[in-house]
Design a protein around this motif. Structure first.
Motif, short mmCIF file in Angstrom:
data_model
loop_
_atom_site.label_atom_id
_atom_site.label_comp_id
_atom_site.label_asym_id
_atom_site.label_seq_id
_atom_site.Cartn_x
_atom_site.Cartn_y
_atom_site.Cartn_z
N GLY A 34 4.28 -51.87 6.85
CA GLY A 34 4.95 -51.78 8.14
C GLY A 34 5.94 -50.63 8.18
N ARG A 35 6.98 -50.80 8.97
CA ARG A 35 7.99 -49.76 9.19
C ARG A 35 8.66 -49.35 7.87
NH1 ARG A 35 13.58 -50.18 10.58
NH2 ARG A 35 14.33 -48.19 11.43
N THR A 36 9.02 -48.11 7.78
CA THR A 36 9.67 -47.42 6.65
C THR A 36 8.69 -46.93 5.60
OG1 THR A 36 10.16 -49.31 5.16
CG2 THR A 36 11.76 -48.83 6.92
N GLY A 37 7.52 -47.54 5.47
CA GLY A 37 6.56 -47.07 4.50
C GLY A 37 7.12 -47.12 3.08
N GLY A 38 6.72 -46.19 2.24
CA GLY A 38 7.23 -46.17 0.87
C GLY A 38 6.17 -45.79 -0.15
N GLY A 39 4.94 -46.26 0.05
CA GLY A 39 3.86 -45.89 -0.86
C GLY A 39 3.39 -44.47 -0.60
N VAL A 40 2.73 -43.87 -1.59
CA VAL A 40 2.21 -42.51 -1.45
C VAL A 40 0.99 -42.54 -0.53
CG1 VAL A 40 1.23 -40.52 -2.66
CG2 VAL A 40 3.05 -41.89 -3.73
N VAL A 41 1.07 -41.83 0.58
CA VAL A 41 -0.03 -41.80 1.54
C VAL A 41 -1.26 -41.17 0.90
CG1 VAL A 41 -0.79 -40.94 3.79
CG2 VAL A 41 1.57 -41.72 3.48
N GLY A 42 -2.39 -41.84 0.98
CA GLY A 42 -3.63 -41.36 0.39
C GLY A 42 -3.91 -41.92 -0.98
N ASN A 43 -2.87 -42.52 -1.60
CA ASN A 43 -3.03 -43.12 -2.93
C ASN A 43 -3.13 -44.63 -2.76
OD1 ASN A 43 -2.88 -44.10 -5.53
ND2 ASN A 43 -1.05 -42.94 -6.10
N TYR A 44 -4.32 -45.16 -2.92
CA TYR A 44 -4.54 -46.59 -2.69
C TYR A 44 -4.05 -47.47 -3.83
CZ TYR A 44 -7.47 -44.88 1.13
OH TYR A 44 -7.93 -44.25 2.27
N ASN A 45 -3.52 -46.85 -4.87
CA ASN A 45 -2.95 -47.62 -5.99
C ASN A 45 -1.42 -47.57 -6.00
OD1 ASN A 45 -5.52 -48.36 -7.13
ND2 ASN A 45 -5.71 -46.24 -7.84
N SER A 46 -0.83 -47.03 -4.95
CA SER A 46 0.63 -46.92 -4.86
C SER A 46 1.18 -48.10 -4.06
CB SER A 46 1.01 -45.60 -4.18
OG SER A 46 2.39 -45.50 -3.97
N ALA A 122 -16.70 -45.49 -1.45
CA ALA A 122 -15.56 -46.17 -2.10
C ALA A 122 -14.97 -45.37 -3.24
CB ALA A 122 -15.97 -47.56 -2.58
N SER A 123 -15.11 -44.03 -3.19
CA SER A 123 -14.52 -43.15 -4.20
C SER A 123 -13.63 -42.13 -3.49
CB SER A 123 -15.61 -42.44 -5.01
OG SER A 123 -16.38 -43.37 -5.73
N PRO A 124 -12.38 -42.48 -3.21
CA PRO A 124 -11.52 -41.61 -2.40
C PRO A 124 -11.04 -40.38 -3.15
CG PRO A 124 -10.28 -43.51 -3.18
CD PRO A 124 -11.70 -43.74 -3.57
N ASN A 125 -10.83 -39.29 -2.40
CA ASN A 125 -10.17 -38.12 -2.96
C ASN A 125 -8.67 -38.28 -2.86
OD1 ASN A 125 -9.47 -37.54 -0.29
ND2 ASN A 125 -11.08 -35.98 -0.02
N SER A 126 -7.92 -37.24 -3.16
CA SER A 126 -6.45 -37.35 -3.20
C SER A 126 -5.85 -37.60 -1.82
CB SER A 126 -5.85 -36.07 -3.79
OG SER A 126 -6.22 -34.94 -3.01
N ALA A 127 -6.61 -37.34 -0.77
CA ALA A 127 -6.13 -37.58 0.60
C ALA A 127 -6.52 -38.97 1.10
CB ALA A 127 -6.68 -36.52 1.55
N GLY A 128 -7.23 -39.73 0.25
CA GLY A 128 -7.64 -41.08 0.65
C GLY A 128 -8.91 -41.12 1.46
N VAL A 129 -9.70 -40.04 1.40
CA VAL A 129 -10.95 -39.96 2.15
C VAL A 129 -12.13 -40.08 1.20
CG1 VAL A 129 -12.36 -38.54 3.69
CG2 VAL A 129 -9.86 -38.51 3.90
N CYS A 130 -13.10 -40.89 1.54
CA CYS A 130 -14.27 -41.10 0.70
C CYS A 130 -15.47 -40.30 1.20
CB CYS A 130 -14.64 -42.58 0.67
SG CYS A 130 -13.44 -43.62 -0.20
#
Length: 295
Positions: A34-46, A122-130
């Protein structure tokens, strides 16, 4: 090789292919902040927004990070990228959201839930795109359900009153009338939203009507339909109408949005809004439910 042998070999190879395709199907659990975020955008393990990434949070958990600051429409592509990655082809997803993540997911399904989606690998690159899997497409995504912790699909009066930084584009989206008019909340592409409503509010959250968790009131966290917020409470409170469990109309007759069901109402007023970097508050209730059902 005889004709019979050739037919047998062909059928055997086809059966192996079918088994291989079936075995490759995978379930994923997506967590949308939600609001404020915090995880690294594009990194699905953050999982910075939620808590330790070692904590159990559903099968093959992925953190779908967006910035939690800019508008729902401008950030929505991040969510579609994740759904394309993990919820197409043979793969299926469970989805958990928090606060404005509910608004984000509702917007996604209402506007894109019936769109054509290329199946991904289901194999994303660094931008989170598969990448594409086989070049074929499907309608919408494979989603089993959405569980919303303190869902803000109906907005928050804290945004109406300017209690949050009014310069944030997301805060403008979270105004109650704006959030409720942003998309058709009844259109979920037939995906069920299970709502979890916290009630550990404080005195300073008095501008929130009825029961609240310090940031969002029951009218939103309970998926109550309508063009503006209302006052809804626990059964122990005599001064406003009860938020009912399930899909039933609330006390006083107000309806919930289609495909919205209240799974948890905080009758003991024990859970506030905040994960606090440790899967806390109402997020903890949803995490437990996800662990027990996302497999």
């Amino acid at each position: 090789m005889s004709r019979f042998t050739r037919i047998f070999v062909t059928l055997f190879v086809l059966s192996l292919t079918a088994v291989s395709g079936f075995a490759s199907a995978t379930n994923y659990t997506l967590w949308i902040n939600g609001r404020t975020g915090g995880g690294v955008v594009g990194n699905y393990n953050s999982f910075t927004y939620w808590g330790p990434d070692t904590t159990a949070a559903g099968i093959n958990k992925k953190s779908v990070n967006w910035d939690g600051y800019n508008s729902i429409s401008s950030q929505n592509g991040k969510i579609r990228d994740a759904l394309d990655c993990f919820c197409t082809g043979p793969n299926w997803c469970y989805v958990a959201t928090h606060s404005a993540g509910d608004l984000m997911m509702g917007y996604t399904l209402a506007n894109y839930g019936a769109s054509s989606r290329l199946k991904k690998n289901a194999s994303p690159n660094s931008a989170g795109v598969c990448g594409n899997s086989d070049g074929t497409s499907q309608t919408g995504w494979n989603i089993k359900w959405v569980r919303a912790a303190s869902g803000a699909g109906g907005g928050s009066e804290l945004s109406d009153a300017g209690s949050w930084a009014v310069s944030e584009p997301l805060v403008k989206d979270l105004k109650t009338t704006t959030a409720r008019a942003m998309y058709n909340h009844n259109n979920t592409a037939n995906v069920w939203f299970y709502m979890y409503a916290g009630a550990k509010g404080t005195l300073y959250s008095g501008i929130l009507p009825g029961q609240d968790d310090e940031a969002v009131a029951y009218h939103s966290t309970g998926g109550v339909a309508g063009s503006s917020g209302g006052s809804y409470c626990n059964p122990s409170d005599w001064f406003c109408n009860d938020l009912t469990l399930g899909t039933a109309a609330n006390e006083g007759g107000s309806a919930k949005w289609s495909f919205h069901s209240v799974s948890f109402r905080d009758d003991n007023e024990s859970h506030n809004h905040y994960a606090n970097g440790n899967w806390g508050g109402i997020v903890g209730v949803v995490r437990t439910a996800v662990v027990n059902s996302a497999n």
